[in-house]
Design an enzyme around this catalytic site. Structure first.
Site, PDB file in Angstrom:
ATOM      1  N   SER A 113       0.835  -1.208   0.000  1.00 15.36           N
ATOM      2  CA  SER A 113       0.000   0.000   0.000  1.00 15.36           C
ATOM      3  C   SER A 113       0.864   1.249   0.000  1.00 15.36           C
ATOM      4  O   SER A 113       0.525   2.246  -0.652  1.00 15.36           O
ATOM      5  CB  SER A 113      -0.973   0.000   1.180  1.00 15.36           C
ATOM      6  OG  SER A 113      -0.284  -0.092   2.404  1.00 15.36           O
ATOM      7  N   GLU A 114       2.029   1.217   0.710  1.00 13.64           N
ATOM      8  CA  GLU A 114       2.954   2.343   0.664  1.00 13.64           C
ATOM      9  C   GLU A 114       4.390   1.874   0.829  1.00 13.64           C
ATOM     10  O   GLU A 114       4.655   0.874   1.505  1.00 13.64           O
ATOM     11  CB  GLU A 114       2.634   3.377   1.754  1.00 13.64           C
ATOM     12  CG  GLU A 114       1.466   4.268   1.446  1.00 13.64           C
ATOM     13  CD  GLU A 114       0.398   4.259   2.515  1.00 13.64           C
ATOM     14  OE1 GLU A 114      -0.644   4.866   2.288  1.00 13.64           O
ATOM     15  OE2 GLU A 114       0.613   3.616   3.558  1.00 13.64           O
ATOM     16  N   THR A 115       5.294   2.613   0.207  1.00 12.10           N
ATOM     17  CA  THR A 115       6.738   2.451   0.369  1.00 12.10           C
ATOM     18  C   THR A 115       7.301   3.818   0.736  1.00 12.10           C
ATOM     19  O   THR A 115       6.914   4.828   0.150  1.00 12.10           O
ATOM     20  CB  THR A 115       7.386   1.942  -0.930  1.00 12.10           C
ATOM     21  OG1 THR A 115       6.859   0.652  -1.252  1.00 12.10           O
ATOM     22  CG2 THR A 115       8.893   1.845  -0.794  1.00 12.10           C
TER      23      THR A 115
END
Length: 294
Positions: free
Chosen positions: A44-46
């Site tokens: 979903s996020e990096t």
């Protein structure tokens, strides 16, 4: 090659919570390279960690969906702060990590006692109403629900860096049934300038249980959304669900998708207005490695 770590955030249990990739030493990476790496991880996020612009701060960071950069997000901030704090300290400690995010400075207090570690961030922007009032019938259709499943709060759109549409639901059963349905979904998000809908209902073992859908951002469902949880403060205030003073709420998310997450939301209000919003949670390390930039 550059180093990366993976963690599960908003949980103390490996393989629960929200997975996160933290890429260290990212100063020489271009925006296009960061986006390519985020798409490769497909989480979903990096979050990408660089030297701070101001040496008084801990680090500058940039956060990416698989499809786009975002100015602020909760689970990357919490996970990154815990990773950086653990690298700098041994034994029990309490320290403040200050991250330069696109939305502004984000101070994070990180505390470790024995085997337990937790972090609490202060939202860089006080959330506020934005984007108009969602149409009840369209919202219900977009979530494959009946209009009677929406409530008792009124739905709303609120912003605090990112923007979310909030869908209060009347029961946990309705929360479990909800799913994204086209073409109603695309009409709904286009009407309000969002790509995410945060659903919440009164919980049986917590204050609220939530789900968050964001398929147009490459995230069919998010196990834990710190930014949306922080901005929930504005939705609750708009619906008369907050009193002046300090309110602390236990939020659960990711239950329906088998990745249970726990987030603590602390809201400070005075004179009917928000004055401070904080999000807290834990994180556990899962893996680490090195990658060759694209």
């Amino acid at each position: 090659m550059i180093a990366f770590h993976t963690l599960d955030v908003f949980t103390e249990t490996p393989f629960a919570g929200n997975p996160l990739a933290v890429v260290l030493g990212a100063d020489a990476l271009t925006t296009a390279q960061m986006q390519t790496i985020a798409r490769e991880f497909n989480l979903s996020e990096t979050i990408f960690v660089m030297a701070p612009r101001d040496p008084a701060h801990t680090a500058r960071v940039r956060i990416f969906f698989p499809t786009a950069e975002i100015p602020f997000a909760g689970h990357p901030t919490i996970g990154c702060a815990i990773l950086l704090a653990e690298a700098a300290h041994q034994g029990d400690f309490a320290t403040t990590i200050t991250l330069e995010e696109e939305a502004g400075l984000v101070p994070v207090t990180v505390t470790r006692q024995g085997s337990r570690i937790s972090a609490e961030l202060t939202a860089p922007v006080l959330p506020y109403p934005a984007g108009g009032t969602p149409d009840l019938a369209l919202l219900a259709a977009a979530l494959d629900l009946a209009p009677g499943d929406i409530g008792p709060h009124a739905p709303g759109v609120h912003e605090g860096g990112p923007r979310f549409l909030y869908a209060p639901l009347a029961s946990l059963e309705a929360l479990a049934r909800a799913r994204v349905v086209e073409p109603h979904w695309s009409r709904l998000i286009a009407a309000h300038g969002v790509d995410s809908v945060y659903l919440y209902a009164k919980g049986a073992d917590c204050d609220y249980r939530a789900r968050m859908f964001s398929p147009t951002a490459g995230i069919p469902e998010d196990p834990a959304t710190g930014s949306a949880s922080a901005i929930l403060a504005a939705q609750l205030l708009a619906n008369g669900a907050l009193a002046d003073g300090i309110t602390r709420l236990d939020l659960h998310q990711g239950v329906e998708m088998g990745r249970p997450s726990t987030l603590w939301l602390t809201i400070e209000a005075a004179g009917g207005a928000l004055t401070r919003v904080r999000i807290a949670g834990s994180a556990v390390r899962i893996g680490e490695g090195r990658l060759t930039p694209p």
